[in-house]
Each structure stands twice: as C-alpha cells, then as structure tokens.
Design a protein around this motif. Structure first.
Motif, PDB file in Angstrom:
ATOM      1  N   LEU A 391     -40.444  19.795  18.137  1.00  0.00           N
ATOM      2  CA  LEU A 391     -40.451  20.712  19.082  1.00  0.00           C
ATOM      3  C   LEU A 391     -41.648  20.762  20.005  1.00  0.00           C
ATOM      4  N   GLY A 392     -42.863  20.288  19.179  1.00  0.00           N
ATOM      5  CA  GLY A 392     -43.937  20.061  20.239  1.00  0.00           C
ATOM      6  C   GLY A 392     -43.737  19.026  21.264  1.00  0.00           C
ATOM      7  N   GLY A 393     -43.036  17.941  20.653  1.00  0.00           N
ATOM      8  CA  GLY A 393     -42.830  16.649  21.808  1.00  0.00           C
ATOM      9  C   GLY A 393     -41.800  16.948  22.719  1.00  0.00           C
ATOM     10  N   LEU A 394     -40.909  17.981  22.238  1.00  0.00           N
ATOM     11  CA  LEU A 394     -40.023  18.263  23.416  1.00  0.00           C
ATOM     12  C   LEU A 394     -40.880  18.934  24.525  1.00  0.00           C
ATOM     13  N   ILE A 395     -41.642  19.915  24.258  1.00  0.00           N
ATOM     14  CA  ILE A 395     -42.521  20.404  25.338  1.00  0.00           C
ATOM     15  C   ILE A 395     -43.276  19.578  26.306  1.00  0.00           C
ATOM     16  N   LEU A 396     -43.751  18.486  25.416  1.00  0.00           N
ATOM     17  CA  LEU A 396     -44.829  17.506  25.959  1.00  0.00           C
ATOM     18  C   LEU A 396     -43.692  16.538  26.915  1.00  0.00           C
ATOM     19  N   GLY A 397     -42.637  16.527  26.579  1.00  0.00           N
ATOM     20  CA  GLY A 397     -41.581  15.677  27.371  1.00  0.00           C
ATOM     21  C   GLY A 397     -41.033  16.439  28.633  1.00  0.00           C
ATOM     22  N   TYR A 398     -40.961  17.597  28.493  1.00  0.00           N
ATOM     23  CA  TYR A 398     -40.702  18.571  29.631  1.00  0.00           C
ATOM     24  C   TYR A 398     -41.695  18.599  30.413  1.00  0.00           C
ATOM     25  N   ALA A 399     -43.066  18.580  30.063  1.00  0.00           N
ATOM     26  CA  ALA A 399     -44.092  18.558  30.836  1.00  0.00           C
ATOM     27  C   ALA A 399     -44.710  17.281  31.451  1.00  0.00           C
ATOM     28  N   ARG A 400     -44.034  16.066  30.928  1.00  0.00           N
ATOM     29  CA  ARG A 400     -44.107  14.596  31.385  1.00  0.00           C
ATOM     30  C   ARG A 400     -45.845  14.391  31.314  1.00  0.00           C
ATOM     31  N   SER A 401     -46.296  14.961  29.917  1.00  0.00           N
ATOM     32  CA  SER A 401     -47.716  14.376  29.884  1.00  0.00           C
ATOM     33  C   SER A 401     -48.043  12.862  29.427  1.00  0.00           C
ATOM     34  N   ARG A 402     -48.960  12.484  29.774  1.00  0.00           N
ATOM     35  CA  ARG A 402     -49.308  10.804  29.737  1.00  0.00           C
ATOM     36  C   ARG A 402     -50.710  10.768  29.404  1.00  0.00           C
ATOM     37  N   VAL A 403     -51.321   9.796  28.737  1.00  0.00           N
ATOM     38  CA  VAL A 403     -52.438   9.312  28.708  1.00  0.00           C
ATOM     39  C   VAL A 403     -53.065   8.196  29.651  1.00  0.00           C
ATOM     40  N   TYR A 404     -54.104   8.203  29.908  1.00  0.00           N
ATOM     41  CA  TYR A 404     -54.625   7.092  31.112  1.00  0.00           C
ATOM     42  C   TYR A 404     -55.587   6.205  30.308  1.00  0.00           C
TER      43      TYR A 404
END
Length: 622
Positions: A391-404
């Motif tokens: 469920l948390g990953g679903l939210i990060l996918g929606y936000a298109r979070s990424r590391v640099y």
C-alpha cells in the motif's frame, strides 16, 4: 565467537566442503561442494543464528548485525585467503543461481561504502535546499568529493570484485576499470561530444568514446573476458614470464576490445534495460510500487533481490535517478512497523529484546534480523508488513518518487529523495507512503499479529494478566514420548550431545507418537514434520526432535496433527511416525526433548530407565 565459527564450519560439512565464502550485511553466503553434507536444521537451532536457507546456489546462514565478526572468525578457522577461493570444484547450477551468485559476490563488498556515499549525497542535497551550505564553499566541495568519489570511479571497485569472482587477477581487472575512467578517456569523450563524431581510432577502427564513470555492466563483462584470457595464458606461458606477460596481454588485448566492442555493446544493453524499465514503470507506476513494496522482502528471504541490484545502479548511471530504490522504502518500513507491533504487544522478555534490537537495525535498512528473528516466525506480522509495504509502495508510485544517489532503503533515504529543485510532491509522497506502511503494519500486528500465548496473555478469564514466570520458579515437564531414556551426552550427534542446543534428555521411542507435555502453543513445526518447538503457558520453550538427521526424510513416515500457532493442552497428539520405516531407512531413532530457554538455571531429568507418555520427565528451574 570462535566457538560459533567452529560450529558453523563443522555443520556446513567442514573446510573441505566449502568452495567459497562471502558475507553481506546480515548473512554468510557459502558455496558448498556438496550441500547434502550440511546440517541446516542443526544450524537453525543455534541461538546465535537467525535462519538457514539455500537460494541462488548459495547456502546462506543468517547471523544478523554481527555477521562481519563471525565471518572473520570463520576465516581464522579455515585459513581463508581473501585473495583466492577455497578448494576448487564445480557444481552444476541453473542459470538464475549462477547469475545471483555472481551479482551478490561482485556487489556485496561495496554495499556499505555505497550506502554511506549515497547517504552523504542526500544530506548534502538537504543542506543545499535549506541553505545550510554554499555550493561553492570549501566544506561542501570537500564533502561532495567524498560522497561522489566511489560512484564516479565505480568501474575500479567493480573491476576488483569482479576480477576476484571470475578467478582472475583482481588488479588487472581494476586497471581496466581505471582505463575506462582515465582523464584522457573522459577528455576524448568530451571532444567527441563537441564534434559529434569519433576523433580517434585504434588500428584504423574508429573508437566510440563513452563516459564510463559510474557504469556497471561494461567493467563486469571486461573483467570476465580478462579472466578467461588470463586462465589460457597461464596454462601455456612459462612460469618465469607469465607473472608479467599475462597481465600485459590482458591489458593490451582486452582494453581495446572493451573500447571497441564490449563497452559500446554493454552501454547499449544498459540503456535498453533502463529504458525498458522506465517504459514499464510509466505504464503502471502504482502497480510497480505495490509489487516492489509488497514482494521485496520475499525476494530478500530467498536472496533473489540481488538480481535487481545491477538495474538500480544502471538506472542511476544512465538516467541520473532510480525509481526502484525509492519504491523499496515502504517495503522496509512495513517490516519495521510489524516489528514495532511485536515489540509493543509481546510479554515475552526474550522476544521483546529481540524485537527492540531488530527494530533499530530495520530503521537503518537492515531488515533480516526483523524478518528472520521476529516477523517471519510469527507469520502474520510478516504478512502484515508485506501488505502495508504494498500500500505504501502504491502511494510512492503515484507520487513518482525517485532517489538520486545509491540507496540502501532506510530513514536516511528521505534525504536522497530530494531533487535539486527542492522538496516537492515526490518527496512528500514518499514520506506519506512510508509512514503509512510503518503505521499500518504496527497497528495490524499489535491487534491481530500474535496469538494470545505468544503475546503473553492468559487464556483464562483473567485475560489482562501477563503470563510470566516468577524469577525463581520450578516447572515440571511431562514426557511427550513413551520410551527408554538416556543421558544427553550419549547421543551420537555432537550438537545435541554438547548441550549447545539446550539441556534435556534423550528417549529411544517404544511407540510412534508424540504428545503435548504441557499446555501452551506450537511455536513452530518443521516443514519435514520431524521436529517442533513448543512454548508452555509459563514461557518454557521446548524442542522435540524425533530421530537423528531425520530431516533428510523430507516428511516421509511422519504425520503432523498440529500446525504452527495452534494452542495445545497436555496429552494432545502432536505427531505420529513410523518407527520401523524410519529405522529401515537407516536412521537412528534416538529422539531429543530439550529445554531451549537461555534463562533456565537448571534442567534435571527424572531418574528412570523407561518413561510412559505424560509421566514426569524434566524439572525446569529458573
């Protein structure tokens, strides 16, 4: 530590059965000549070992945070030369097993410093966003160089580890990595970028210069090619000259081949992988987040997560960011939350201590102690952690979070999510998704994750009272088996006879039954049904093990009447087994009844030659 190291070496089949040994953050990774000689069950029962499993062609012993100390102790026991593998030998393995083994061996030695570099990069980004530092200041520049050095010259580090893994001279492969990132190579690349065409050639063949800084695949393939050429040269060249002529031939032949063919082809492959992943991610980012958030820890259990590690570094090198590393954050926080739920719920002091230690490790990205020591044995907490991670990953996918920067998913990853433009929706999405994963897993585990006996609640009307033994108490254990008793030190198995797995008594069965010796619950039932661990209402923990090495029967001739988590009363039928069939198969039927609690001060057997079911057998004092 030396005693534990010697026990591990003995139980994996001895030094001559070990082909190679490496370690990662929490586990020892053995390559064994014959895995049938290893006693996984015995290792599983050692108090300092969290779990043993075979995956990816490796025999993995999960230690936890002290794995580096255990590794060093084992190296002393077996005289392991860090520059060479152990006794030679080959074993046919599947393609996936070989791939996982190669990737883990190459990347494992770099994980700690890569994580440190990535964290430092993230903290510097946070400092710039908050104007705590100036981008042109000396403090920032010095720390930036420290954070960027390993990643910029990554081909050198991977050249060394890949050269060792492929059996070549690691310094030759390291020199190839250095050539890929040499200032002249970078200058030629910059010149080609300006002119738009190759400016140099090798023997008339145009050289396509590429920026190999931070690259992964080209140096690994170059190290593989160099090791094969080196092996052939060493077989045919005289001993007097091969020490310098072999490296000379490798550098002279493999480096041009790398610039002309291996490098461009590997870069094309890396770009194809990065673009392919990005296309799939763009099609369904929320689905990708849910899948990685929910399944990552399952991959960790079997060691299969190593297959995705090169892809993460490849994304960073070619795209400048990585979405996969961000999506793993809720997977980690889900298990952290589940561990917190166990810590808050359980009344078992040993479990509370273990959960507290695993909780701190999990916050810093090391989840194996939490998984193997806390959530997975209880099953439901692990499941709740995976569901919450999805469920948390679903939210990060929606936000298109990424590391640099290179990331080991932990509380420090939040600083690595910040883009150069500052905190935005991608960062807030990651924070919300991670907190949701941790909070939901903690709540589900606290209310639904543990059976009453495990949580330490009485099963009587007074459910509020904790079930904890008095500091000085005596508990009588009844016999779970009808048979002939014998002293533990006479058992033909050194692990049992030494008492390292617990004190108790051995019984030669006269019947094919195992019954519950007290009221409580089944903590774990071995998959092969030959052994189980019980916990009494007063928290006395008992291992009942039918026969010696009967795990090799893989459940044949055994029938379980209970499952892990079941409540039991004294006299309940737990197991049935065919004594004659097991003996005919060549196994010793001597069975063990052991008390596993580390806090027990004394375990005394009732002096009798033969014991009936449910007759007094042991007296346990704390």
């Amino acid at each position: 530590m030396d005693t534990l190291a010697k026990q591990i070496v003995a139980e994996v089949g001895g030094k001559d059965n070990i082909l190679s040994l490496v370690h990662c953050a929490t586990r020892l990774r053995f390559k064994l000549r014959d895995s049938g000689r290893a006693h996984a069950e015995t290792l599983n029962n050692l108090p300092d070992i969290l779990m043993v499993l075979e995956s990816g062609g490796q025999f993995q012993v999960v230690i936890g945070n002290r794995v580096a100390e255990v590794y060093q102790a084992i190296c002393q026991v077996i005289d392991l030369d860090d520059e060479a593998p152990l006794a030679g030998g080959t074993k046919k393995e599947g393609l996936l097993s070989r791939f996982i083994d190669v990737v883990s061996a190459i990347f494992t030695p770099t994980l700690g410093i890569l994580a440190a570099s990535g964290i430092l990069k993230g903290l510097l980004s946070l400092a710039l966003v908050n104007e705590w530092m100036s981008e042109t200041g000396g403090t920032y520049l010095l720390l930036f160089v420290a954070s960027d050095a390993l990643f910029y010259f990554f081909p050198l580090a991977l050249g060394y580890t890949a050269g060792k893994k492929f059996g070549g001279n690691p310094f030759t492969a390291m020199a190839l990595g250095g050539a890929l990132t040499h200032p002249l190579s970078i200058a030629a690349f910059n010149a080609a970028q300006q002119t738009g065409a190759p400016s140099l050639d090798f023997a008339g063949i145009p050289i396509v210069f590429i920026n190999y800084s931070s690259s992964v695949i080209p140096i690994i393939l170059a190290a593989w090619a160099s090791s094969h050429l080196e092996a052939r040269c060493n077989r045919i060249l005289p001993a007097a000259i091969k020490n310098f002529l072999t490296p000379l031939l490798c550098l002279s032949l493999i480096l041009p081949l790398t610039f002309l063919l291996i490098g461009p082809a590997a870069t094309w492959l890396g770009r194809l992988l990065a673009d392919g992943f990005q296309i799939l991610y763009d099609l369904a980012p929320m689905l990708a987040g849910a899948a990685l958030g929910g399944l990552w820890q399952v991959l960790v259990i079997f060691g299969l997560h190593w297959g995705l590690v090169p892809l993460m570094y490849n994304n960073l090198a070619l795209l400048g960011y990585d979405t996969m590393g961000a999506l793993l954050l809720p997977a980690v926080m889900g298990q952290v939350g589940a561990t917190l739920g166990v810590f808050l719920r359980t009344r078992d002091t040993r479990m509370k201590s273990l959960a507290g230690s695993a909780l701190s490790s999990g916050l810093f990205g090391i989840t194996e102690p939490a998984i193997y020591g806390v959530t997975l044995p209880a099953k439901r907490p692990f499941l709740f952690g995976c569901i919450s991670g999805a469920l948390g990953g679903l939210i990060l996918g929606y936000a298109r979070s990424r590391v640099y920067s290179p990331s080991l998913p932990s509380i420090f990853t939040f600083s690595q999510l910040i883009p150069s433009s500052g905190v935005d929706f991608t960062v807030w999405g990651a924070i919300v998704g991670s907190l949701l994963a941790a909070g939901l897993a903690a709540l589900l585990t606290f209310f639904f994750g543990l059976p009453k006996a495990t949580a330490g609640l009485a099963s009587t009307a007074a459910e509020e009272a904790p079930v904890v033994a008095e500091p000085t108490s005596t508990f009588q254990v009844l016999s779970p088996i009808h048979g002939q008793t014998q002293a533990l030190n006479t058992v033909p198995d050194p692990a049992f006879a030494s008492g390292v797995l617990g004190n108790g008594v051995a019984i030669l069965p006269h019947s094919g039954r195992v019954v519950a010796p007290f009221g409580g619950h089944v903590k774990s039932l071995f998959q092969s049904c030959h052994a189980l661990v019980l916990v009494a209402d007063d928290c006395t923990e008992m291992l009942i093990h039918v026969g010696i090495n009967t795990v090799k029967l893989d459940g044949r001739h055994f029938r379980a009447h209970v499952r892990t988590g079941d409540s039991i009363a004294a006299g309940d039928l737990l197991l049935e087994f065919d004594r004659a069939a097991i003996a005919e198969a060549g196994f010793d039927m001597t069975s063990l009844v052991l008390i596993c609690n580390p806090g027990c001060t004394q375990v005394q057997s009732i002096p009798t030659a033969e014991v009936e079911e449910l007759a007094p057998l042991l007296t346990v004092s704390r």
